[in-house]
Design an enzyme around this catalytic site. Structure first.
Site, mmCIF file in Angstrom:
data_model
loop_
_atom_site.group_PDB
_atom_site.id
_atom_site.type_symbol
_atom_site.label_atom_id
_atom_site.label_comp_id
_atom_site.label_asym_id
_atom_site.label_seq_id
_atom_site.Cartn_x
_atom_site.Cartn_y
_atom_site.Cartn_z
ATOM 1 N N ASP A 140 -20.407 -17.631 13.081
ATOM 2 C CA ASP A 140 -19.861 -17.584 14.434
ATOM 3 C C ASP A 140 -20.255 -16.222 14.994
ATOM 4 O O ASP A 140 -19.760 -15.187 14.530
ATOM 5 C CB ASP A 140 -18.337 -17.733 14.403
ATOM 6 C CG ASP A 140 -17.707 -17.776 15.795
ATOM 7 O OD1 ASP A 140 -18.352 -17.302 16.752
ATOM 8 O OD2 ASP A 140 -16.572 -18.265 15.916
ATOM 9 N N SER A 166 -32.788 -15.975 29.961
ATOM 10 C CA SER A 166 -32.914 -17.195 30.761
ATOM 11 C C SER A 166 -33.485 -16.834 32.123
ATOM 12 O O SER A 166 -33.429 -15.669 32.549
ATOM 13 C CB SER A 166 -31.535 -17.841 30.947
ATOM 14 O OG SER A 166 -31.548 -18.840 31.946
ATOM 15 N N TYR A 225 -22.610 -17.258 33.658
ATOM 16 C CA TYR A 225 -23.803 -17.450 32.834
ATOM 17 C C TYR A 225 -24.879 -16.423 33.189
ATOM 18 O O TYR A 225 -25.475 -15.801 32.307
ATOM 19 C CB TYR A 225 -24.331 -18.870 33.032
ATOM 20 C CG TYR A 225 -25.523 -19.206 32.165
ATOM 21 C CD1 TYR A 225 -25.373 -19.386 30.791
ATOM 22 C CD2 TYR A 225 -26.786 -19.350 32.712
ATOM 23 C CE1 TYR A 225 -26.458 -19.695 29.987
ATOM 24 C CE2 TYR A 225 -27.884 -19.658 31.921
ATOM 25 C CZ TYR A 225 -27.713 -19.834 30.556
ATOM 26 O OH TYR A 225 -28.808 -20.145 29.760
ATOM 27 N N LYS A 260 -26.845 -13.419 30.980
ATOM 28 C CA LYS A 260 -28.286 -13.414 30.766
ATOM 29 C C LYS A 260 -28.964 -12.198 31.405
ATOM 30 O O LYS A 260 -29.966 -11.701 30.888
ATOM 31 C CB LYS A 260 -28.895 -14.718 31.278
ATOM 32 C CG LYS A 260 -28.448 -15.946 30.478
ATOM 33 C CD LYS A 260 -28.723 -15.762 28.985
ATOM 34 C CE LYS A 260 -28.336 -16.990 28.162
ATOM 35 N NZ LYS A 260 -28.638 -16.808 26.725
#
Length: 271
Positions: free
Chosen positions: A62, A143, A156, A160
């Site tokens: 994890d 990304s 998000y 990134k």
């Protein structure tokens, strides 16, 4: 056997599927000792089954757990003959939707996995990469959302953008020790993430919204090949897919147009 004669090794977080699986297979087929970490033990077993030969290893991990990183890398280094040449910070999740509607747990989970997981992975990887430098490399999977923030992608994109920033900072910080650091910026890649909805208040798969927008979905093998090139190259940021390359060009040379288009269109992940 000297260190220079040993089989090179790579450890990949998020190796149970998607980019992690494709990368594990790509490096394994080229003779590397491959280690993967993930919370999905069944998926990791499936990944190992795709890698030829016996030089492969899986460890439950994890990435939000700093001590778990230490345990996983130590175990892999032992299995790989005492060395780790490359660590790929790949584990990540997608979270989308208007910020006002996101639940606290959704935000924290994305930040913990996508951001803290990368920082913890870099910390844990450092002593191993230090020993195998020059030629060792930390690869952060960012990304296209880390090039430009779109509507519905605030959390998000924040992670990134940060992942790219971490690569830039460590590229400078670790340069004296000849440890390479880079980021990979894919656009929409053929992975299980496209089958999710992006947020809990939507039941429409991301894949459907990508296709409706006329955007391409890049084969995951192209990301794996780019990671291979990054490990053997010298650039800092690598773009994967037409969308990422077009966005990077437009953001640099036509920022006003990119901003206008962003304001006019709904986010693919946040709709």
């Amino acid at each position: 056997m000297s260190a220079s004669d040993q089989r090179r090794s790579i450890f990949i977080s998020g190796g149970a599927s998607g980019i992690g699986r494709a990368t594990a297979r790509y490096f394994g087929e080229r003779g590397w000792f491959v280690g993967i970490g993930d919370v999905n033990e069944t998926g990791m077993e499936d990944t190992l089954g795709l890698i030829p030969g016996g030089f492969k290893y899986a460890h439950k991990l994890d990435v939000r757990d700093r001590e778990a990183w230490e345990t996983a890398l130590a175990a892999f280094a032992t299995a790989a003959g005492g060395r780790i040449d490359v660590v790929v910070n790949n584990a990540g999740i997608a979270t989308g939707g208007p910020l006002a509607g996101l639940e606290t747990e959704e935000i924290e989970r994305c930040l913990d996995i996508n951001l803290k997981g990368v920082l913890f992975g870099a910390q844990a990887a450092y002593p191993y990469l230090q020993k195998t430098a020059p030629g060792s490399c930390l690869v952060n999977i960012a990304s296209a959302a880390g090039i430009n923030g779109g509507s519905g992608l605030s959390v998000y994109s924040a992670t990134k953008f940060a992942v790219r920033g971490i690569a830039e900072s460590l590229d400078a910080e670790w340069a004296p020790e000849e440890i390479k650091v880079c980021s990979i910026c894919p656009s929409f890649i053929e992975t299980p993430l496209l089958d999710g909805t992006g947020n809990r208040k939507s039941n429409e798969p991301v894949r459907d919204r990508v296709k409706a927008a006329g955007l391409e979905i890049t084969p995951v093998e192209e990301v794996a090949e780019t990671i291979w090139n990054a490990v053997h190259g010298h650039d800092l940021h690598y773009l994967v897919g037409k969308t990422a390359r077009k966005l990077n060009f437009a953001k640099r040379w036509m920022p006003g147009k990119v901003r206008k288009q962003g304001r006019m269109s709904a986010s693919l992940l946040g709709k």
